[in-house]
Design a protein around this motif. Structure first.
Motif, PDB file in Angstrom:
ATOM      1  N   VAL A   1       0.835  -1.208   0.000  1.00 14.16           N
ATOM      2  CA  VAL A   1       0.000   0.000   0.000  1.00 14.16           C
ATOM      3  C   VAL A   1       0.867   1.256   0.000  1.00 14.16           C
ATOM      4  N   TYR A   2       1.883   1.264   0.853  1.00 10.24           N
ATOM      5  CA  TYR A   2       2.767   2.432   0.948  1.00 10.24           C
ATOM      6  C   TYR A   2       3.405   2.737  -0.403  1.00 10.24           C
ATOM      7  N   TYR A   3       3.966   1.719  -1.034  1.00 12.98           N
ATOM      8  CA  TYR A   3       4.665   1.936  -2.301  1.00 12.98           C
ATOM      9  C   TYR A   3       3.709   2.285  -3.440  1.00 12.98           C
ATOM     10  N   ALA A   4       2.547   1.672  -3.469  1.00  8.11           N
ATOM     11  CA  ALA A   4       1.572   1.973  -4.518  1.00  8.11           C
ATOM     12  C   ALA A   4       1.133   3.427  -4.443  1.00  8.11           C
ATOM     13  N   CYS A   5       0.861   3.900  -3.219  1.00  6.71           N
ATOM     14  CA  CYS A   5       0.426   5.286  -3.033  1.00  6.71           C
ATOM     15  C   CYS A   5       1.551   6.270  -3.322  1.00  6.71           C
ATOM     16  N   LEU A   6       2.721   5.994  -2.762  1.00  3.50           N
ATOM     17  CA  LEU A   6       3.837   6.932  -2.905  1.00  3.50           C
ATOM     18  C   LEU A   6       4.321   7.021  -4.348  1.00  3.50           C
ATOM     19  N   ILE A   7       4.498   5.867  -4.999  1.00  6.88           N
ATOM     20  CA  ILE A   7       4.979   5.883  -6.379  1.00  6.88           C
ATOM     21  C   ILE A   7       3.917   6.458  -7.311  1.00  6.88           C
ATOM     22  N   GLY A   8       2.647   6.180  -7.025  1.00  7.68           N
ATOM     23  CA  GLY A   8       1.567   6.775  -7.806  1.00  7.68           C
ATOM     24  C   GLY A   8       1.598   8.287  -7.721  1.00  7.68           C
ATOM     25  N   TYR A   9       1.839   8.798  -6.514  1.00  9.40           N
ATOM     26  CA  TYR A   9       1.921  10.253  -6.300  1.00  9.40           C
ATOM     27  C   TYR A   9       3.115  10.835  -7.061  1.00  9.40           C
ATOM     28  N   ILE A  10       4.260  10.174  -6.911  1.00 12.58           N
ATOM     29  CA  ILE A  10       5.475  10.656  -7.581  1.00 12.58           C
ATOM     30  C   ILE A  10       5.315  10.623  -9.103  1.00 12.58           C
ATOM     31  N   SER A  11       4.579   9.637  -9.602  1.00 18.23           N
ATOM     32  CA  SER A  11       4.380   9.532 -11.055  1.00 18.23           C
ATOM     33  C   SER A  11       3.708  10.785 -11.609  1.00 18.23           C
ATOM     34  N   HIS A  12       2.829  11.381 -10.811  1.00 14.67           N
ATOM     35  CA  HIS A  12       2.148  12.613 -11.232  1.00 14.67           C
ATOM     36  C   HIS A  12       3.167  13.737 -11.408  1.00 14.67           C
ATOM     37  N   LEU A  13       4.080  13.841 -10.444  1.00 13.85           N
ATOM     38  CA  LEU A  13       5.084  14.901 -10.496  1.00 13.85           C
ATOM     39  C   LEU A  13       6.003  14.736 -11.701  1.00 13.85           C
ATOM     40  N   ILE A  14       6.392  13.492 -11.977  1.00 14.81           N
ATOM     41  CA  ILE A  14       7.243  13.238 -13.139  1.00 14.81           C
ATOM     42  C   ILE A  14       6.508  13.588 -14.426  1.00 14.81           C
ATOM     43  N   ALA A  15       5.230  13.225 -14.495  1.00 18.17           N
ATOM     44  CA  ALA A  15       4.434  13.494 -15.697  1.00 18.17           C
ATOM     45  C   ALA A  15       4.212  14.983 -15.924  1.00 18.17           C
ATOM     46  N   ASP A  16       4.231  15.778 -14.843  1.00 17.06           N
ATOM     47  CA  ASP A  16       4.030  17.230 -14.957  1.00 17.06           C
ATOM     48  C   ASP A  16       5.338  18.007 -15.068  1.00 17.06           C
ATOM     49  N   SER A  17       6.457  17.309 -14.975  1.00 20.12           N
ATOM     50  CA  SER A  17       7.748  17.999 -14.969  1.00 20.12           C
ATOM     51  C   SER A  17       8.244  18.299 -16.378  1.00 20.12           C
ATOM     52  N   LYS A  18       9.301  19.073 -16.439  1.00 17.14           N
ATOM     53  CA  LYS A  18       9.903  19.413 -17.726  1.00 17.14           C
ATOM     54  C   LYS A  18      10.764  18.280 -18.286  1.00 17.14           C
ATOM     55  N   LEU A  19      10.779  17.148 -17.543  1.00 11.40           N
ATOM     56  CA  LEU A  19      11.445  15.968 -18.080  1.00 11.40           C
ATOM     57  C   LEU A  19      10.767  15.525 -19.376  1.00 11.40           C
ATOM     58  N   LEU A  20       9.466  15.811 -19.454  1.00  5.85           N
ATOM     59  CA  LEU A  20       8.718  15.502 -20.667  1.00  5.85           C
ATOM     60  C   LEU A  20       8.679  16.750 -21.548  1.00  5.85           C
ATOM     61  N   PRO A  21       9.154  16.661 -22.747  1.00  2.70           N
ATOM     62  CA  PRO A  21       9.227  17.848 -23.626  1.00  2.70           C
ATOM     63  C   PRO A  21       7.864  18.451 -23.967  1.00  2.70           C
ATOM     64  N   VAL A  22       6.780  17.710 -23.766  1.00  2.00           N
ATOM     65  CA  VAL A  22       5.452  18.240 -24.092  1.00  2.00           C
ATOM     66  C   VAL A  22       4.982  19.259 -23.056  1.00  2.00           C
ATOM     67  N   ASN A  23       5.637  19.304 -21.887  1.00  2.00           N
ATOM     68  CA  ASN A  23       5.225  20.226 -20.820  1.00  2.00           C
ATOM     69  C   ASN A  23       5.923  21.569 -20.962  1.00  2.00           C
ATOM     70  N   LYS A  24       5.136  22.614 -21.155  1.00  4.75           N
ATOM     71  CA  LYS A  24       5.698  23.966 -21.221  1.00  4.75           C
ATOM     72  C   LYS A  24       6.028  24.483 -19.819  1.00  4.75           C
ATOM     73  N   ARG A  25       5.215  24.052 -18.852  1.00  2.00           N
ATOM     74  CA  ARG A  25       5.463  24.402 -17.459  1.00  2.00           C
ATOM     75  C   ARG A  25       6.009  23.193 -16.725  1.00  2.00           C
ATOM     76  N   GLY A  26       6.760  23.443 -15.667  1.00  2.00           N
ATOM     77  CA  GLY A  26       7.269  22.359 -14.849  1.00  2.00           C
ATOM     78  C   GLY A  26       6.664  22.407 -13.457  1.00  2.00           C
ATOM     79  N   ILE A  27       7.364  21.820 -12.497  1.00  2.43           N
ATOM     80  CA  ILE A  27       6.914  21.824 -11.107  1.00  2.43           C
ATOM     81  C   ILE A  27       7.999  22.446 -10.230  1.00  2.43           C
ATOM     82  N   LYS A  28       7.563  23.101  -9.164  1.00  2.00           N
ATOM     83  CA  LYS A  28       8.513  23.741  -8.245  1.00  2.00           C
ATOM     84  C   LYS A  28       8.877  22.725  -7.154  1.00  2.00           C
ATOM     85  N   LEU A  29       9.775  21.840  -7.517  1.00  2.00           N
ATOM     86  CA  LEU A  29      10.069  20.652  -6.726  1.00  2.00           C
ATOM     87  C   LEU A  29      10.661  20.971  -5.358  1.00  2.00           C
TER      88      LEU A  29
END
Length: 208
Positions: A171-199
């Motif tokens: 449960v811990y890992y599913a929740c935590l990694i799921g949460y982190i996946s959102h941050l990665i998907a919204d970050s500038k690591l993906l070239p499709v994102n014009k905005r990033g996250i204030k990590l």
């Protein structure tokens, strides 16, 4: 990235975690669901995609509060003792006034208070902490603290308490990694994102 994509990625992380823990079909379903929900949690912040979907319409809450206030005034006038009559009418009047000020933007805060109250009543630490998370999210701007390392740490703490409550491995890992996946998907690591996250808020407001 839209909400559907975040859910899908989060659910996929839950499935991977379930495989790592050799979970039963029922446990796998729970972990996939938790991963999907956790993948949306960062968007509870102001103007986030999720905030208006988990709250009641402010008109519903407004109507209920007005009805309660009106009934309290009527009851106090006709049934209240001399000592309590004025206070009852006063409280009812205050409820009528405050209810008129309720807007949709206040609903996430009210939801957070309700979740905290539910956690206290049920004596569930994870639910109390989730209510606090929702309350904080109702005040912070989009892609700020819920999209930062501080948000990850706090949500991880919630996840650890939830795993203890459910007594289910992963449960811990599913929740935590799921949460982190959102941050990665919204970050500038993906070239499709014009905005990033204030990590690294509040230390740095640089977008990643």
């Amino acid at each position: 990235m839209n909400g559907t994509a975040h859910v899908a990625i989060g659910a996929a992380t839950g499935f991977i975690v379930a495989n790592q823990f050799s979970s039963t079909p029922t446990e796998t379903l729970v972990l996939v669901g938790l991963g999907g929900v956790s993948g949306l949690m960062p968007d509870l912040d102001v103007d986030g995609k999720l905030r208006n979907r988990i709250t009641f319409s402010h008109k519903v809450i407004q109507s209920v509060a007005q009805l309660i206030g009106l009934l309290m005034i009527i009851y106090s006038i006709y049934e209240g003792s001399a000592a309590n009559q004025y206070s009852g009418v006063g409280i009812g009047a205050v409820m009528l006034i405050l209810s008129s000020l309720i807007k949709q933007k206040h609903m996430l805060m009210i939801t957070g208070i309700g979740v905290v109250a539910g956690g206290i009543f049920l004596q569930e630490a994870w639910l109390i902490l989730l209510g606090v998370f929702i309350l904080v999210a109702s005040y912070v701007s989009h892609r700020s603290y819920t999209h930062s390392i501080l948000g990850v740490i706090f949500f991880g703490f919630i996840a650890s308490k939830l795993e203890i409550s459910l007594g289910m491995n992963g449960v811990y890992y599913a929740c935590l990694i799921g949460y982190i996946s959102h941050l990665i998907a919204d970050s500038k690591l993906l070239p499709v994102n014009k905005r990033g996250i204030k990590l690294f808020l509040p230390v740095s407001s640089k977008e990643w």
